[in-house]
Structure formats: structure tokens, C-alpha cells
Design a protein around this motif. Structure first.
Motif, PDB file in Angstrom:
ATOM      1  N   THR A  53       1.067  -1.165   0.234  1.00  0.00           N
ATOM      2  CA  THR A  53       0.185  -0.005  -0.045  1.00  0.00           C
ATOM      3  C   THR A  53       0.791   0.997  -0.198  1.00  0.00           C
ATOM      4  O   THR A  53       2.050   1.072   0.411  1.00  0.00           O
ATOM      5  CB  THR A  53      -0.907   0.036   1.230  1.00  0.00           C
ATOM      6  N   VAL A  54       0.588   2.385  -0.508  1.00  0.00           N
ATOM      7  CA  VAL A  54       1.095   3.546  -0.502  1.00  0.00           C
ATOM      8  C   VAL A  54       0.375   4.735   0.408  1.00  0.00           C
ATOM      9  O   VAL A  54      -0.818   4.938   0.232  1.00  0.00           O
ATOM     10  CB  VAL A  54       1.171   4.251  -1.986  1.00  0.00           C
ATOM     11  N   ASP A  55       1.201   5.095   1.488  1.00  0.00           N
ATOM     12  CA  ASP A  55       0.546   6.185   2.525  1.00  0.00           C
ATOM     13  C   ASP A  55       0.839   7.539   1.737  1.00  0.00           C
ATOM     14  O   ASP A  55       2.033   8.031   1.581  1.00  0.00           O
ATOM     15  CB  ASP A  55       1.379   6.170   3.712  1.00  0.00           C
ATOM     16  N   MET A  56      -0.313   8.190   1.058  1.00  0.00           N
ATOM     17  CA  MET A  56       0.036   9.396   0.201  1.00  0.00           C
ATOM     18  C   MET A  56       0.493  10.352   0.983  1.00  0.00           C
ATOM     19  O   MET A  56       1.315  11.229   0.528  1.00  0.00           O
ATOM     20  CB  MET A  56      -1.257   9.681  -0.714  1.00  0.00           C
ATOM     21  N   ALA A  57       0.184  10.481   2.177  1.00  0.00           N
ATOM     22  CA  ALA A  57       0.618  11.443   3.146  1.00  0.00           C
ATOM     23  C   ALA A  57       1.961  11.590   3.478  1.00  0.00           C
ATOM     24  O   ALA A  57       2.852  12.484   3.161  1.00  0.00           O
ATOM     25  CB  ALA A  57      -0.048  11.506   4.564  1.00  0.00           C
ATOM     26  N   GLN A  58       2.561  10.224   3.427  1.00  0.00           N
ATOM     27  CA  GLN A  58       4.038   9.805   3.742  1.00  0.00           C
ATOM     28  C   GLN A  58       4.724  10.465   2.408  1.00  0.00           C
ATOM     29  O   GLN A  58       5.818  11.079   2.619  1.00  0.00           O
ATOM     30  CB  GLN A  58       4.237   8.581   4.291  1.00  0.00           C
ATOM     31  N   LEU A  59       4.222  10.032   1.299  1.00  0.00           N
ATOM     32  CA  LEU A  59       4.790   9.971   0.244  1.00  0.00           C
ATOM     33  C   LEU A  59       4.942  11.561  -0.117  1.00  0.00           C
ATOM     34  O   LEU A  59       5.819  12.256  -0.616  1.00  0.00           O
ATOM     35  CB  LEU A  59       3.931   9.451  -0.984  1.00  0.00           C
ATOM     36  N   SER A  60       3.882  12.491   0.108  1.00  0.00           N
ATOM     37  CA  SER A  60       3.912  13.744  -0.187  1.00  0.00           C
ATOM     38  C   SER A  60       4.936  14.478   0.786  1.00  0.00           C
ATOM     39  O   SER A  60       5.625  15.429   0.180  1.00  0.00           O
ATOM     40  CB  SER A  60       2.466  14.351   0.251  1.00  0.00           C
ATOM     41  N   SER A  61       5.011  14.069   2.170  1.00  0.00           N
ATOM     42  CA  SER A  61       5.958  14.586   2.788  1.00  0.00           C
ATOM     43  C   SER A  61       7.502  14.319   2.539  1.00  0.00           C
ATOM     44  O   SER A  61       8.332  15.280   2.399  1.00  0.00           O
ATOM     45  CB  SER A  61       5.808  14.090   4.410  1.00  0.00           C
ATOM     46  N   GLY A  72       5.928  19.040   6.163  1.00  0.00           N
ATOM     47  CA  GLY A  72       5.253  17.952   5.410  1.00  0.00           C
ATOM     48  C   GLY A  72       3.841  18.048   5.021  1.00  0.00           C
ATOM     49  O   GLY A  72       3.279  19.171   5.139  1.00  0.00           O
ATOM     50  N   SER A  73       3.135  17.107   4.882  1.00  0.00           N
ATOM     51  CA  SER A  73       1.789  16.953   4.161  1.00  0.00           C
ATOM     52  C   SER A  73       0.846  17.489   5.234  1.00  0.00           C
ATOM     53  O   SER A  73      -0.095  18.225   4.680  1.00  0.00           O
ATOM     54  CB  SER A  73       1.438  15.770   3.847  1.00  0.00           C
ATOM     55  N   GLU A  74       1.106  17.294   6.545  1.00  0.00           N
ATOM     56  CA  GLU A  74      -0.131  17.734   7.519  1.00  0.00           C
ATOM     57  C   GLU A  74      -0.069  19.400   7.468  1.00  0.00           C
ATOM     58  O   GLU A  74      -1.131  19.970   7.444  1.00  0.00           O
ATOM     59  CB  GLU A  74       0.267  17.366   8.821  1.00  0.00           C
ATOM     60  N   GLU A  75       1.122  19.774   7.311  1.00  0.00           N
ATOM     61  CA  GLU A  75       1.398  21.484   7.153  1.00  0.00           C
ATOM     62  C   GLU A  75       0.772  21.780   5.939  1.00  0.00           C
ATOM     63  O   GLU A  75       0.001  23.100   6.154  1.00  0.00           O
ATOM     64  CB  GLU A  75       2.735  21.987   7.639  1.00  0.00           C
ATOM     65  N   MET A  76       0.894  21.229   5.115  1.00  0.00           N
ATOM     66  CA  MET A  76       0.619  21.670   3.634  1.00  0.00           C
ATOM     67  C   MET A  76      -1.080  21.346   3.748  1.00  0.00           C
ATOM     68  O   MET A  76      -1.816  22.485   3.177  1.00  0.00           O
ATOM     69  CB  MET A  76       0.959  20.939   2.584  1.00  0.00           C
ATOM     70  N   MET A  77      -1.643  20.661   4.259  1.00  0.00           N
ATOM     71  CA  MET A  77      -2.998  20.261   4.357  1.00  0.00           C
ATOM     72  C   MET A  77      -3.567  21.496   5.177  1.00  0.00           C
ATOM     73  O   MET A  77      -4.547  21.875   4.767  1.00  0.00           O
ATOM     74  CB  MET A  77      -3.304  18.790   4.920  1.00  0.00           C
ATOM     75  N   GLU A  78      -3.089  21.762   6.207  1.00  0.00           N
ATOM     76  CA  GLU A  78      -3.512  22.833   7.112  1.00  0.00           C
ATOM     77  C   GLU A  78      -3.741  24.195   6.445  1.00  0.00           C
ATOM     78  O   GLU A  78      -4.400  24.779   6.702  1.00  0.00           O
ATOM     79  CB  GLU A  78      -2.868  22.748   8.319  1.00  0.00           C
ATOM     80  N   TYR A  79      -2.336  24.536   5.595  1.00  0.00           N
ATOM     81  CA  TYR A  79      -2.454  25.684   5.195  1.00  0.00           C
ATOM     82  C   TYR A  79      -3.503  25.979   3.847  1.00  0.00           C
ATOM     83  O   TYR A  79      -4.147  26.852   3.651  1.00  0.00           O
ATOM     84  CB  TYR A  79      -0.888  25.802   4.425  1.00  0.00           C
ATOM     85  N   ILE A  80      -3.656  24.681   3.162  1.00  0.00           N
ATOM     86  CA  ILE A  80      -4.697  24.823   2.146  1.00  0.00           C
ATOM     87  C   ILE A  80      -6.180  24.847   2.631  1.00  0.00           C
ATOM     88  O   ILE A  80      -6.852  25.603   2.003  1.00  0.00           O
ATOM     89  CB  ILE A  80      -4.541  23.535   1.168  1.00  0.00           C
ATOM     90  N   MET A  81      -6.281  24.040   3.778  1.00  0.00           N
ATOM     91  CA  MET A  81      -7.743  24.152   4.496  1.00  0.00           C
ATOM     92  C   MET A  81      -8.061  25.459   4.877  1.00  0.00           C
ATOM     93  O   MET A  81      -9.176  25.812   5.025  1.00  0.00           O
ATOM     94  CB  MET A  81      -7.774  23.115   5.255  1.00  0.00           C
TER      95      MET A  81
END
Length: 100
Positions: A53-61, A72-81
């Protein structure tokens, strides 16, 4: 993760993906007709698959780190949200890295 914690995360992810689908940075622009295959992104990022399986959040980070971005992906998601755009996030993070 099971139970009641899963639904809010699923709803948040759905909202995030909807926002991304409208982000002008990610719209198919002239001259950008080809997208990189997932297999290439996995190799470039150094992602290690253990169970197929591929963890897309981990891949993005990992891809962000390869670009010199420590967030990482969490910060990017928060910024965009919170109303930001992908391009603004990338530019802000890259300029922050260059200043530091």
C-alpha cells in the motif's frame, strides 16, 4: 484507525481533495500534459513499501523534503484548508528555508 475517529478524518480528507481539485496551481496547464507515474514518485522520494500500500501523506512529505521543504503533508493540508493555495505554500516554504 477504526470507529468514530475515522469519519471526521475521512470528511476532512474529502474536503481537502475538493479544495485541491479547484486549486489553479494544479489545473492542467499548457505544456504540462504528462504526469509522472506513481512508481517514479516512489523511487524519487525514497519511499519504502512494506505491504503493497502507499501512504500518500507520507509520500507527499517525502517529496516535499526532496524539494528542500521541511514542512510535511500535514502542514500543507492545514495551509490549504485555511484558504491557501499550493503554489503559495511552496513559495512560502522555500523562501522560509532560504532565509533560515
Amino acid at each position: 484507525m477504526n470507529g468514530p475517529d475515522r469519519e471526521p478524518k475521512r470528511a476532512r480528507l474529502k474536503q481537502f481533495l475538493k479544495i485541491l481539485s479547484k486549486d489553479p496551481t494544479l489545473l492542467n496547464q499548457q505544456g504540462q500534459t504528462e504526469m509522472r507515474p506513481l512508481s517514479e514518485l516512489l523511487i524519487v522520494s525514497g519511499y519504502r513499501q512494506y505491504d503493497g500500500t502507499v501512504d500518500m501523506a507520507q509520500l507527499s512529505s517525502l517529496l516535499l523534503r526532496k524539494m528542500g521543504i521541511s514542512s510535511g503533508s500535514e502542514e500543507m493540508m492545514e495551509y490549504i484548508m485555511n484558504g491557501g493555495k499550493v503554489e503559495d505554500f511552496m513559495n512560502h516554504e522555500i523562501s522560509s528555508q532560504n532565509e533560515g
